[in-house]
Scaffold this motif. Structure first.
Motif, PDB file in Angstrom:
ATOM      1  N   THR A  64       0.869  -1.176   0.000  1.00  0.00           N
ATOM      2  CA  THR A  64       0.000   0.000   0.000  1.00  0.00           C
ATOM      3  C   THR A  64       0.906   1.226   0.000  1.00  0.00           C
ATOM      4  N   ALA A  65       0.748   2.074  -1.005  1.00  0.00           N
ATOM      5  CA  ALA A  65       1.636   3.227  -1.166  1.00  0.00           C
ATOM      6  C   ALA A  65       0.821   4.464  -1.525  1.00  0.00           C
ATOM      7  N   SER A  66       1.480   5.610  -1.519  1.00  0.00           N
ATOM      8  CA  SER A  66       0.818   6.870  -1.843  1.00  0.00           C
ATOM      9  C   SER A  66       0.624   6.998  -3.342  1.00  0.00           C
ATOM     10  N   GLY A  67      -0.598   7.318  -3.746  1.00  0.00           N
ATOM     11  CA  GLY A  67      -0.857   7.611  -5.148  1.00  0.00           C
ATOM     12  C   GLY A  67      -0.340   8.992  -5.514  1.00  0.00           C
ATOM     13  N   PRO A  68      -0.508   9.407  -6.763  1.00  0.00           N
ATOM     14  CA  PRO A  68       0.073  10.674  -7.200  1.00  0.00           C
ATOM     15  C   PRO A  68      -0.490  11.904  -6.509  1.00  0.00           C
ATOM     16  N   THR A  69      -1.698  11.799  -5.956  1.00  0.00           N
ATOM     17  CA  THR A  69      -2.250  12.929  -5.212  1.00  0.00           C
ATOM     18  C   THR A  69      -2.328  12.642  -3.715  1.00  0.00           C
ATOM     19  N   GLY A  70      -1.583  11.631  -3.279  1.00  0.00           N
ATOM     20  CA  GLY A  70      -1.442  11.368  -1.853  1.00  0.00           C
ATOM     21  C   GLY A  70      -2.353  10.306  -1.288  1.00  0.00           C
ATOM     22  N   GLU A  71      -3.399   9.932  -2.018  1.00  0.00           N
ATOM     23  CA  GLU A  71      -4.317   8.916  -1.520  1.00  0.00           C
ATOM     24  C   GLU A  71      -3.649   7.547  -1.565  1.00  0.00           C
ATOM     25  N   PRO A  72      -3.961   6.655  -0.610  1.00  0.00           N
ATOM     26  CA  PRO A  72      -3.340   5.324  -0.643  1.00  0.00           C
ATOM     27  C   PRO A  72      -3.862   4.496  -1.814  1.00  0.00           C
ATOM     28  N   VAL A  73      -2.968   3.770  -2.464  1.00  0.00           N
ATOM     29  CA  VAL A  73      -3.346   2.858  -3.540  1.00  0.00           C
ATOM     30  C   VAL A  73      -2.734   1.497  -3.257  1.00  0.00           C
ATOM     31  N   GLU A  74      -3.423   0.464  -3.717  1.00  0.00           N
ATOM     32  CA  GLU A  74      -2.926  -0.899  -3.584  1.00  0.00           C
ATOM     33  C   GLU A  74      -2.111  -1.241  -4.832  1.00  0.00           C
ATOM     34  N   THR A  75      -0.856  -1.523  -4.643  1.00  0.00           N
ATOM     35  CA  THR A  75       0.039  -1.796  -5.761  1.00  0.00           C
ATOM     36  C   THR A  75       0.936  -2.968  -5.378  1.00  0.00           C
ATOM     37  N   ALA A  76       2.022  -3.150  -6.085  1.00  0.00           N
ATOM     38  CA  ALA A  76       2.940  -4.257  -5.796  1.00  0.00           C
ATOM     39  C   ALA A  76       4.245  -4.010  -6.528  1.00  0.00           C
ATOM     40  N   TYR A  77       5.283  -4.692  -6.075  1.00  0.00           N
ATOM     41  CA  TYR A  77       6.483  -4.833  -6.887  1.00  0.00           C
ATOM     42  C   TYR A  77       6.658  -6.311  -7.181  1.00  0.00           C
ATOM     43  N   ALA A  78       7.489  -6.619  -8.156  1.00  0.00           N
ATOM     44  CA  ALA A  78       7.743  -8.007  -8.538  1.00  0.00           C
ATOM     45  C   ALA A  78       9.118  -8.417  -8.030  1.00  0.00           C
ATOM     46  N   ARG A  79       9.235  -9.642  -7.545  1.00  0.00           N
ATOM     47  CA  ARG A  79      10.491 -10.099  -6.948  1.00  0.00           C
ATOM     48  C   ARG A  79      10.864 -11.473  -7.483  1.00  0.00           C
ATOM     49  N   LEU A  80      12.138 -11.625  -7.787  1.00  0.00           N
ATOM     50  CA  LEU A  80      12.708 -12.924  -8.123  1.00  0.00           C
ATOM     51  C   LEU A  80      14.107 -12.947  -7.531  1.00  0.00           C
ATOM     52  N   GLY A  81      14.311 -13.760  -6.500  1.00  0.00           N
ATOM     53  CA  GLY A  81      15.587 -13.753  -5.798  1.00  0.00           C
ATOM     54  C   GLY A  81      15.810 -12.388  -5.179  1.00  0.00           C
ATOM     55  N   ASP A  82      16.971 -11.785  -5.471  1.00  0.00           N
ATOM     56  CA  ASP A  82      17.257 -10.472  -4.901  1.00  0.00           C
ATOM     57  C   ASP A  82      17.058  -9.338  -5.909  1.00  0.00           C
ATOM     58  N   VAL A  83      16.279  -9.623  -6.969  1.00  0.00           N
ATOM     59  CA  VAL A  83      15.945  -8.610  -7.971  1.00  0.00           C
ATOM     60  C   VAL A  83      14.490  -8.202  -7.805  1.00  0.00           C
ATOM     61  N   ALA A  84      14.241  -6.897  -7.800  1.00  0.00           N
ATOM     62  CA  ALA A  84      12.876  -6.383  -7.706  1.00  0.00           C
ATOM     63  C   ALA A  84      12.584  -5.510  -8.912  1.00  0.00           C
ATOM     64  N   VAL A  85      11.353  -5.574  -9.409  1.00  0.00           N
ATOM     65  CA  VAL A  85      10.891  -4.743 -10.518  1.00  0.00           C
ATOM     66  C   VAL A  85       9.790  -3.829  -9.999  1.00  0.00           C
TER      67      VAL A  85
END
Length: 375
Positions: A64-85
């Motif tokens: 859960t992170a801040s959207g472009p105008t500050g509101e919380p948005v549900e998002t994600a990053y992608a992970r494989l081993g020690d690499v994140a996208v």
């Protein structure tokens, strides 16, 4: 048994890259039941980057992170081993603006920084940051604040969000960023060479796409210059004119000047991450694709990038599928593409091409299988 690698980008507004790949695969097997099809949905660093990583076997880590105008948005990053996208468009992008209302002066990249921070906290030692499709023109100020930098006004208080907050900027302290990075590498997928400021800068070139009128552009350009001055004083180097500094409203500048990031062409970076060469080895055909195959495609977009890598890998034939085609045969051949098949070849109504893209793609792919695959 003929082997085909299907590696398309999305058909924007119609199908995701995964849906395009699936439709093409169905058509190929309908035309040639003996074909072996591998699917590799791709992206060039903008929207669809996260989905491409997940389709290639990365794991989604919800945040859960801040959207472009500050509101919380549900998002994600992608992970494989020690690499994140990390995909900026999915947290700080135009599609995350509430009600689609632009916020040219106040949109913030903080949420992108929060995603990067979450990936680092989760053990990532290499963060790949796709920055296409941003809604922001804040010079990456929000991203830096989320990673521990202090951007302070003359009274020592933190400046407000967006490019407008930089009007009051007096001093930058980047000491906290090194602690957050802890030696991790940041690589940015970037396909533009604009500087941060000036007539070719972030505000002038991309601000209008984010709702900025001429007054906003002039104001934001001055604010970005103020940020560049403060960062130069804090770091003893001025990178505002580096190619790519103006990418994503100046996030490219923040990444270069403070995160020590490397900028790389988006499609090449993603193909490396997704293991393209391994999947292309021994293929008889690679199918590339995107919604509109036009002049912009020749400037580092996904289909041409994939075609170039396919040729380098020794694939004998590359064919494109698209919604519409604006490139002639000579331009296609120069880009490494043997032929292109458009939905409009089958259906002249553009609205039906959008709504019936999947079935039309299957028909195109069946034709490709019958005409292009070795017997």
């Amino acid at each position: 048994m003929p082997r085909v690698l299907v590696a398309p980008d999305k058909f924007k507004g119609s199908l995701t890259a995964t849906e395009v790949a699936d439709a093409v695969a169905r058509g190929l097997t309908a035309g040639r039941p003996d074909v072996a099809v591998s699917r590799l949905p791709v992206a060039d660093g903008g929207d669809g980057t996260l989905a491409a990583a997940l389709a290639a076997g990365y794991e989604a880590v919800p945040v859960t992170a801040s959207g472009p105008t500050g509101e919380p948005v549900e998002t994600a990053y992608a992970r494989l081993g020690d690499v994140a996208v990390v995909e900026m468009a999915d947290v700080s992008g135009l599609g995350r603006l509430p009600g689609g209302r632009f916020a040219p002066r106040t949109a913030t990249s903080r949420g992108t920084g929060e995603l990067v921070a979450a990936a680092l906290a989760g053990g990532a030692r290499r963060v790949v940051l796709g920055i296409g499709g941003s809604a922001t023109t804040d010079g990456g100020a929000g991203l830096l604040q989320a990673l521990g930098a202090q951007l302070l006004d003359a009274d020592g208080a933190p400046v407000g969000p967006g490019g407008a907050g930089l009007e009051r900027l007096a001093r930058v302290d980047v000491g906290g960023v090194a602690a957050a990075l802890c030696g991790a590498e940041v690589v940015v997928a970037c396909d533009v060479d604009n500087p941060l400021t000036g007539p070719s800068g972030a505000a002038a070139v991309y601000g209008p796409q984010k709702g900025a009128d001429p007054d906003d552009v002039a104001f934001l350009d001055g604010c970005l210059a103020r940020l560049a001055d403060a960062v130069a004083e804090a770091t003893d180097h001025d990178l505002r004119d580096e190619p790519g500094a103006g990418a994503a409203g100046g996030v490219g500048f923040a990444a270069l000047a403070v995160l020590g990031a490397q900028l790389r062409p988006g499609i090449d970076l993603l193909l490396d991450l997704l293991g393209f060469e391994r999947l292309a080895a021994g293929a008889d055909l690679v199918v590339v694709g995107e919604g509109s195959l036009d002049g912009q495609s020749l400037r580092g977009k996904a289909p041409v990038g994939v075609a170039r890598r396919a040729r380098t890998a020794g694939v004998p034939a590359v064919v494109a599928v698209c919604g519409r085609r604006e490139l002639d045969d000579a331009a296609l051949r120069a880009a490494g593409i043997d032929a292109a098949h458009a939905l409009t070849d089958l259906e002249p109504d553009p609205d039906r091409c959008m709504t019936e893209a999947g079935p039309l793609l299957e028909r195109l792919a069946r034709r490709i299988a019958e005409e292009r695959l070795p017997t």
